[in-house]
Structure formats: structure tokens, C-alpha cells
Design a protein around this motif. Sequence first.
Motif, PDB file in Angstrom:
ATOM      1  N   SER A   2      46.839  25.932   8.679  1.00  0.00           N
ATOM      2  CA  SER A   2      46.347  25.943   9.978  1.00  0.00           C
ATOM      3  C   SER A   2      46.151  24.660  10.479  1.00  0.00           C
ATOM      4  O   SER A   2      45.794  24.487  11.564  1.00  0.00           O
ATOM      5  N   VAL A   3      45.856  23.491   9.640  1.00  0.00           N
ATOM      6  CA  VAL A   3      45.933  22.376   9.832  1.00  0.00           C
ATOM      7  C   VAL A   3      46.794  21.309   9.696  1.00  0.00           C
ATOM      8  O   VAL A   3      47.203  20.237   9.868  1.00  0.00           O
ATOM      9  N   HIS A   4      47.963  22.016   8.760  1.00  0.00           N
ATOM     10  CA  HIS A   4      49.032  21.014   8.150  1.00  0.00           C
ATOM     11  C   HIS A   4      49.966  20.591   9.222  1.00  0.00           C
ATOM     12  O   HIS A   4      50.236  19.306   9.379  1.00  0.00           O
ATOM     13  N   PHE A   5      50.225  21.300  10.121  1.00  0.00           N
ATOM     14  CA  PHE A   5      51.340  20.862  11.141  1.00  0.00           C
ATOM     15  C   PHE A   5      50.866  19.846  12.049  1.00  0.00           C
ATOM     16  O   PHE A   5      51.647  19.001  12.642  1.00  0.00           O
ATOM     17  N   GLU A   6      49.502  19.702  12.365  1.00  0.00           N
ATOM     18  CA  GLU A   6      48.951  18.751  13.385  1.00  0.00           C
ATOM     19  C   GLU A   6      48.192  17.667  12.502  1.00  0.00           C
ATOM     20  O   GLU A   6      48.100  16.388  12.981  1.00  0.00           O
ATOM     21  N   SER A   7      48.180  17.616  11.242  1.00  0.00           N
ATOM     22  CA  SER A   7      47.627  16.581  10.448  1.00  0.00           C
ATOM     23  C   SER A   7      48.592  15.734   9.527  1.00  0.00           C
ATOM     24  O   SER A   7      48.413  14.859   8.884  1.00  0.00           O
ATOM     25  N   PRO A  22      50.305  32.961  14.938  1.00  0.00           N
ATOM     26  CA  PRO A  22      49.252  33.620  14.561  1.00  0.00           C
ATOM     27  C   PRO A  22      48.159  33.078  13.202  1.00  0.00           C
ATOM     28  O   PRO A  22      49.191  32.887  12.262  1.00  0.00           O
ATOM     29  N   GLU A  23      47.062  33.481  13.223  1.00  0.00           N
ATOM     30  CA  GLU A  23      46.391  32.883  12.153  1.00  0.00           C
ATOM     31  C   GLU A  23      46.792  33.624  10.722  1.00  0.00           C
ATOM     32  O   GLU A  23      46.848  32.940   9.919  1.00  0.00           O
ATOM     33  N   TRP A  24      47.064  34.721  10.791  1.00  0.00           N
ATOM     34  CA  TRP A  24      47.349  35.686   9.782  1.00  0.00           C
ATOM     35  C   TRP A  24      48.759  35.138   9.018  1.00  0.00           C
ATOM     36  O   TRP A  24      48.940  35.136   7.853  1.00  0.00           O
ATOM     37  N   PHE A  25      49.693  34.876  10.271  1.00  0.00           N
ATOM     38  CA  PHE A  25      50.867  34.288   9.614  1.00  0.00           C
ATOM     39  C   PHE A  25      50.905  32.698   8.705  1.00  0.00           C
ATOM     40  O   PHE A  25      51.398  32.615   7.831  1.00  0.00           O
ATOM     41  N   LEU A  26      49.980  32.143   9.232  1.00  0.00           N
ATOM     42  CA  LEU A  26      49.845  30.849   8.756  1.00  0.00           C
ATOM     43  C   LEU A  26      49.137  31.013   7.654  1.00  0.00           C
ATOM     44  O   LEU A  26      49.544  30.109   6.374  1.00  0.00           O
ATOM     45  N   CYS A  29      51.773  32.065   5.196  1.00  0.00           N
ATOM     46  CA  CYS A  29      52.545  30.959   4.784  1.00  0.00           C
ATOM     47  C   CYS A  29      51.974  29.792   3.774  1.00  0.00           C
ATOM     48  O   CYS A  29      52.486  29.279   2.885  1.00  0.00           O
ATOM     49  N   THR A  30      50.601  29.888   3.714  1.00  0.00           N
ATOM     50  CA  THR A  30      49.996  29.013   2.821  1.00  0.00           C
ATOM     51  C   THR A  30      50.174  29.770   1.552  1.00  0.00           C
ATOM     52  O   THR A  30      50.564  29.086   0.429  1.00  0.00           O
ATOM     53  N   ALA A  31      50.084  30.916   1.430  1.00  0.00           N
ATOM     54  CA  ALA A  31      50.178  31.745  -0.035  1.00  0.00           C
ATOM     55  C   ALA A  31      51.715  31.561  -0.335  1.00  0.00           C
ATOM     56  O   ALA A  31      52.233  31.220  -1.694  1.00  0.00           O
ATOM     57  N   HIS A  32      52.694  31.722   0.741  1.00  0.00           N
ATOM     58  CA  HIS A  32      54.118  31.652   0.442  1.00  0.00           C
ATOM     59  C   HIS A  32      54.550  30.135  -0.220  1.00  0.00           C
ATOM     60  O   HIS A  32      54.979  29.946  -1.274  1.00  0.00           O
ATOM     61  N   SER A  34      52.250  28.059  -1.645  1.00  0.00           N
ATOM     62  CA  SER A  34      51.579  27.696  -3.169  1.00  0.00           C
ATOM     63  C   SER A  34      52.578  28.675  -4.111  1.00  0.00           C
ATOM     64  O   SER A  34      52.753  27.961  -5.113  1.00  0.00           O
ATOM     65  N   ILE A  35      53.119  29.783  -3.994  1.00  0.00           N
ATOM     66  CA  ILE A  35      54.091  30.330  -4.737  1.00  0.00           C
ATOM     67  C   ILE A  35      55.361  29.702  -4.920  1.00  0.00           C
ATOM     68  O   ILE A  35      55.876  29.402  -6.088  1.00  0.00           O
ATOM     69  N   MET A  36      55.897  29.077  -3.901  1.00  0.00           N
ATOM     70  CA  MET A  36      57.256  28.278  -3.848  1.00  0.00           C
ATOM     71  C   MET A  36      57.185  27.018  -4.557  1.00  0.00           C
ATOM     72  O   MET A  36      58.015  26.449  -5.235  1.00  0.00           O
ATOM     73  N   GLU A  37      55.903  26.343  -4.273  1.00  0.00           N
ATOM     74  CA  GLU A  37      55.764  25.018  -4.902  1.00  0.00           C
ATOM     75  C   GLU A  37      55.271  24.998  -6.042  1.00  0.00           C
ATOM     76  O   GLU A  37      55.696  23.807  -7.323  1.00  0.00           O
ATOM     77  N   VAL A  38      54.536  26.023  -6.795  1.00  0.00           N
ATOM     78  CA  VAL A  38      53.988  26.129  -8.042  1.00  0.00           C
ATOM     79  C   VAL A  38      54.692  27.070  -8.926  1.00  0.00           C
ATOM     80  O   VAL A  38      55.094  26.537 -10.068  1.00  0.00           O
ATOM     81  N   GLY A  39      54.956  28.014  -8.521  1.00  0.00           N
ATOM     82  CA  GLY A  39      55.748  29.009  -9.336  1.00  0.00           C
ATOM     83  C   GLY A  39      57.080  29.209  -9.632  1.00  0.00           C
ATOM     84  O   GLY A  39      57.822  29.259 -10.548  1.00  0.00           O
ATOM     85  N   LEU A  40      57.854  28.693  -8.195  1.00  0.00           N
ATOM     86  CA  LEU A  40      59.160  28.943  -8.326  1.00  0.00           C
ATOM     87  C   LEU A  40      59.986  27.841  -8.874  1.00  0.00           C
ATOM     88  O   LEU A  40      61.263  28.112  -9.439  1.00  0.00           O
ATOM     89  N   PRO A  41      59.479  26.545  -9.132  1.00  0.00           N
ATOM     90  CA  PRO A  41      60.215  25.514  -9.831  1.00  0.00           C
ATOM     91  C   PRO A  41      60.716  26.102 -11.287  1.00  0.00           C
ATOM     92  O   PRO A  41      61.471  25.547 -11.742  1.00  0.00           O
ATOM     93  N   ILE A  42      59.954  26.868 -11.695  1.00  0.00           N
ATOM     94  CA  ILE A  42      59.984  27.483 -13.172  1.00  0.00           C
ATOM     95  C   ILE A  42      61.345  28.243 -13.369  1.00  0.00           C
ATOM     96  O   ILE A  42      62.294  27.976 -14.137  1.00  0.00           O
TER      97      ILE A  42
END
Length: 287
Positions: A2-7, A22-26, A29-32, A34-42
Motif C-alpha cells: 500500500s505504501v511501497h509504490f509511492e515510497s 484495490p486495497e485487497w489486491f495490494l 501482492c504483499t503476501a505474494h 513474501s512467499i516469492m522472496e522468502v520461500g520460492l528461492p529454495i
Amino acid sequence: MSVHFESQCLPTPLAWYAHHLPEWFLKLCTAHASIMEVGLPILFFFPNRFVRYTGFFLQVCIILTGNYNFFNLLTMCLCISLLDDEYFRAIPHKKNSSAGTSRRMYYASQLINFLVHFLVLYASVVLFNIRLTPNNTLDLNIAFTKQEFDWALSKALPAVIYVGLSSLTIHILKAVMLSVLEPQTTSAKITTLLSTIFYSAAAMFIFGISIVPFSTLHPVGNTTVIPAMREWHSRLDHLHLTNSYGLFRRMTGVGGRPEVIIVGSNNMEGPWKEYNFLYKPGNVNNT
């Protein structure tokens, strides 16, 4: 999100539209992310080639909404190692028994690829408690505590190191076997074998010293690093062969960062005028 794109440092024109999603989509994306950057590299060490391909294309989404200069390109260059030779060449299927076997192996690989990504999606739903609201929108909240995350990290860190070591060992053994079984002259075979052993030893050494900064993610990592690797890492640290990952690994304080200012004048007595470079963030009050 929600604040990443403007900051972020340098948003792209598409970042404005991404910020107004939409807020729900953002939140999704936050959950996505987190999974992509923490879990997927394995999964970069996963034996299935189609599973490894996923990590290569995710960086494109970051490029579209944020300008991080060469960092995105550098990351994508590193991810090229996830693409094998079969990705860059198309081998036509011949109508024979071997083609049928290859086709069955292809479908089996795709099935494994689907199952792995389904498990990743299921884990995302469970870990972030993703659910559908009566308004037909998605809602989610973190479904684990800080203590649970710390426990999971303490178990996952050594496992990832051992998985990476096992994967590298398998590839080295396969490369050595291919260099020996390749039909060629004796002298060429010896040259190929020695070259393979040399690059394998270099890869194993780089992997060993790269574990040192990687192990700092959790105190349990100290038990997985051989003391000799720590010594070699400290000796070669000035060469920057391995580094701790992170776009904002080192940040300046609230007092700002030192910058070189270039000024010019028609004579030595002045007045001196500062040069403002195009596309470089500067004084926001300047027009």
C-alpha cells in the motif's frame, strides 16, 4: 504494498497505477511478495527444470513498477543460471519410441511443476489466512507469530544449505561423468575432464564461502559453517566474491548521504554555479 509504490526510490509511470489498485489486491501482492522472496528461492535447487524457470520471470514485475538501475538486470543475469540448455534450443520430436518416452517425461515434469506450485499456493492461503469476503473480495492476515517464524527459519536455514550442497554435488558428478563418457579423442577427453574438475572445484569453493554471509540470517547458521570457510571468507572479503543479499543492505542515516557536487564558473572569482544532472533526483524546489 500500500505504501511501497509511492515510497520506493524511483517509481516508474506504471507505479502510479499500481499504487491505486484495490486495497485487497495490494494486500494479496504483499503476501505474494513474501512467499516469492522468502520461500520460492529454495526451489532454485529443485531438480525439476520447469520449477526453476519461475524464478527467472518474477523480476520482470519489479522492473515494470520500479527503477533500480542495474540491480534488476544484475539479478536477472544471476537467474539465467536457472535456465538450462534445453530452454534455449528446441529439439523436434521424432516419431519413434524415444520420442514417446520423452513426451511422457515432459508431461510428468509438467505435473510435478503444477503440484509444486499448487503446494506453494496452498501454503500462501494457510500462512496468510486468505479468504473470500461476502463482498466477493479477498481478505488476509498473517496467520503465524514472530516466534513461529523464528522457529521455522532455524529449521529451514540448515536444510537449505544441505539441499544446495546436494544439488551442486549432483551437477558436478553429472558433469564429470559426461566429460568421461563423451566420445572424443584421449587428449581431448583429458582436457575436458581437467577443465570440468577445475570449474567444479571453483564452484564448490564459491558455494562454501557464500554460506558465511548466508548463515547470518539466523544464529543457528553458525553451526553449519566450517571454520575454514570463515577464515577464507575473511581473507577474500576485500575481493567481494560473495556478499550479503539486499537492495537496501546498507542505508544512510537520517542526516543524509555524502554526494559529490560539481560546480562551474567563467572565472576563478565566481560566481560558481552547481550543475544539475538530468534524471538525477535533486532539489525538489527547482523547476
